[in-house]
Design an enzyme around this catalytic site. Structure first.
Site, mmCIF file in Angstrom:
data_model
loop_
_atom_site.group_PDB
_atom_site.id
_atom_site.type_symbol
_atom_site.label_atom_id
_atom_site.label_comp_id
_atom_site.label_asym_id
_atom_site.label_seq_id
_atom_site.Cartn_x
_atom_site.Cartn_y
_atom_site.Cartn_z
ATOM 1 N N GLU A 241 -1.403 -11.427 -9.475
ATOM 2 C CA GLU A 241 -2.404 -12.119 -8.522
ATOM 3 C C GLU A 241 -3.290 -11.683 -8.728
ATOM 4 O OE1 GLU A 241 -0.652 -12.661 -5.027
ATOM 5 O OE2 GLU A 241 1.579 -12.877 -6.376
ATOM 6 N N LYS B 38 12.348 -2.150 -6.711
ATOM 7 C CA LYS B 38 13.610 -2.962 -7.125
ATOM 8 C C LYS B 38 14.323 -1.489 -7.708
ATOM 9 C CE LYS B 38 11.403 -7.381 -8.855
ATOM 10 N NZ LYS B 38 10.210 -7.672 -9.479
#
Lengths: 460, 460
Positions: B209, B224
């Site tokens: 990003e 995660k």
């Protein structure tokens, strides 16, 4: 079905936890894997019950000889030699078949399914020979036939192919599925051990049988290739239709030479879509898939090249998923028993909820003739070292439309070894080339033939 | 439920095949993954129907701006900005949530579950923040909440952990679960690119990003890690309890130095059982698991070291299975959409047969304090190059009970860089060491801190 009864109701003195269902297991075969499973259920029974709500109770165990001493302590009262009786026993909820081979395993599995007992099996011969008939039997009875342990030991392969990739157009499955040969090839490549010595070593470590043929000739890998192909393409492909070459022709020099070129030699089981029309029905795949086992040169940048010693791994390519690789221990009592336990939990949960796993298998299809395949080749040839030999040999390649990319001569004196790398050529043409070469006076022996695998994309 | 009706009954002019059930999908979010899923269902709809007996029909799509141009051609008639309405719509059988973030995604998911609609999601923030509450909601309604795509993109991870390993005592899960940082680290290691340039490159390739913090500071990996830990241990571990260090402190020299020592630097998400009492209940794990994200030196012989560029892989260790590794594309529209489709097929089949997947999650537990962990360390320190500095610095290690295994000095002139490798030491002691070092006049900067991973067994 007595699944929800407590163990006391069965006459066994052991309290059950509320909410835990008792599943009565009939175990057929108590060898390496069966023994490990029995031990695992004894040792981890409480933990499994806490995690899954299922308590497995092995109530009957079929063995070939009741009186034989075994490493695992199974109560004599539950031992029997009547495997078929287990498939019919009223007090057995799920049958675990770990005896291997076609008969009587086949009869036991079919009988159990007909009696609406889910079956968990590790039997690669059975599943790779008559997948569709067995699945149909299970579907008719509405119970599970699960076989995660039949290929890749502890590695989750069957479930991902069956479920996670159910919507995926799988284009190729390529695996190292025989730990014995991978151990032999790793020792040859990394430690300069000869083929014969590596085989002996594998035997002394218990990886290879006294007669290593099933492993080194690729029979074991071919059965697993058939299972993977059937799952990947949704059409039955039988072990007997798998084209197969083993590793017995390989010399340490070939493996070392491949290593110098940046490759690892691996025995690969490959199931691949052909280049024919890309239709969606399984029928359209008839004659348009390739299923084969052969040694190959795998470029070191490929994830399969890093799979060492007795490990297994399967590399899956699909239109959407890109590349996947599933890696782990492909054999051994404990890892295989772990895969059986995963299936046992699944089958039992499904039995309790009155459902079963889905597995649609289309009609039996035939792979395309191996001769139609294209690949680059590595060929080693022992020749008499006299003038003109190289020209004669090179000429034979050309006559059969096989174009040579590079040639190297090794060895000195009376004999020499020629190593050729070819451009991509048709398998049938290469076979004819080898036949013509073998007929030459100046050629003493046609040695190794390896297919050279292309580089894999960087996936970045 | 209108699942078994034909499409004509819904007013759509399209014949259905007998035996094929129509599943009406409400799609919430049509970005990268949502768009890819829509396209995949359009392109592969026939093939999926042939393989699975399910025809997916996207009947409603929620987006933030209906008028915005999008790469995928979605009929304007099914677009809406009302995401919550999809969770309640009578004509929606299954909800696919791909908008990401906590709200309104959370409300949409809860509402859909309460309305007995199975939910498939790729939302790692949501699943890693309140797993137990969401699973409980799904269990109460008796429908699926599936989230394979929330971690590891196309790699089957959630399903193997949930099902294949349901009976396994998993001891450690260790993964490369962030493709952006792995791409950056690969470029630094293989091509000598600086950290800043590698980040810019990842941004220009669309991996990172504009603000790369979520990736490079390890937030994405921490979410995660929480999901993997929850699945592996069967107890809720929240993202906010994951100890986290990113890669922003690393310099190319550190990565290159590690490479010379035979290691690859990787950002690892680790969930590991502690050394406390090994009981089976999830409660007993409270304070006795470690869940963390940090850069580590992975020995080149370890399968994780070979995971290059934007690929992901998760290495799982268990008592019976030994070692498993699951490898593939961890991100991207098509691979993630493939994982969503796998879940969608599963949820739909379960809905048709009136069952749902099992997922028992125990109470929320806290990982053990990070300071209690032991490991060997790599530390790089920039110092003034004057006499006595090395002795002073080395003394600080000793004061805090950190024993030095080797030291190397790099650089010349006014400044020098000292690189230390330590023997196994306590994390808390290492932290104090760094604090004391930073306070020294002669130390200009404490640079990288890397944990050194041990070799993996040969598994032969």
């Amino acid at each position: 079905m007595a699944l929800r009864e407590t163990v006391e109701a069965e006459g066994v003195v052991q309290a059950t936890t509320p909410g835990v269902a008792v599943v009565r297991v009939g175990l057929v075969g108590a060898g390496n894997v069966g023994g490990a499973l029995f031990e695992l259920l004894e040792r981890e029974g409480d933990a499994v019950a806490a995690r899954t709500g299922l308590r497995f109770q092995v109530v009957r165990v079929a063995v070939s000889d009741v009186s034989r001493a075994r490493p695992v302590d199974i109560p004599a009262s539950i031992l029997t030699t009547d495997a078929l009786a287990i498939a019919c026993a009223e007090d057995v909820d799920v049958v675990v078949e770990l005896m291997g081979g076609l008969e009587p395993a086949r009869s036991v599995v079919i009988q159990a399914l007909r009696n609406h007992k889910p079956v968990v099996t590790a039997n690669k011969e059975l599943i790779s020979s008559e997948a569709a008939a067995l699945y149909a039997e299970a579907a008719r009875s509405g119970v599970d036939l699960l076989f995660e342990a039949s290929v890749g030991g502890a590695i989750p392969l069957v479930r991902p192919l069956r479920e996670s990739l159910a919507g995926e157009r799988v284009t190729r499955v390529m695996g190292i599925v025989n730990g014995t040969t991978n151990y032999i090839l790793t020792r040859m490549s990394e430690d300069g051990v000869s083929y014969a010595d590596a085989v002996k070593e594998a035997q002394s470590l218990g990886f290879a049988e006294r007669d290593p043929t099933a492993d080194v000739a690729g029979h074991d890998a071919a059965a697993k290739a058939a299972i993977l192909a059937t799952l990947a393409f949704g059409a039955e492909i039988s072990q007997s239709d798998v084209w197969r070459e083993g590793i017995a022709n390989l010399r340490q020099e070939d493996v070392a030479h491949a290593a110098r070129l940046g490759y690892e030699v691996k025995l690969l089981a490959i199931a691949e879509r052909g280049t024919g029309p890309s239709e969606s029905s399984p029928e359209a795949l008839d004659g348009n898939v390739s299923v084969r086992v052969h040694p190959a040169m795998v470029p070191r940048s490929h994830p399969l090249a890093a799979v060492r010693r007795a490990h297994n791994a399967v590399f899956i390519e699909g239109d959407s998923v890109g590349e996947l690789m599933l890696y782990g221990r492909g054999a051994g009592g404990a890892p295989t028993a772990a895969a059986v336990l995963g299936d046992l939990i699944d089958a039992s949960h499904n039995l309790l909820s009155g459902t079963c796993s889905r597995l649609a298998v289309g009609p039996r299809i035939s792979p395309q003739p191996a001769g139609e395949l294209w690949s680059a080749f590595y060929v080693s040839i022992d020749v008499m070292d006299r003038p003109g030999v190289l020209a004669t040999v090179a000429g034979v390649f050309g006559e059969h439309d096989v174009s040579i990319r590079s040639m190297e001569q090794m060895g000195l004196g009376e004999e020499a070894r020629l190593v050729f790398l070819t451009h991509s050529a048709k398998e049938a043409n290469m076979a004819e080339t080898l036949e013509s070469l073998a007929a030459l006076d100046s050629v003493k022996r046609v040695g190794a033939l390896l297919r050279v695998l292309g580089e894999v994309g960087d996936g970045a």
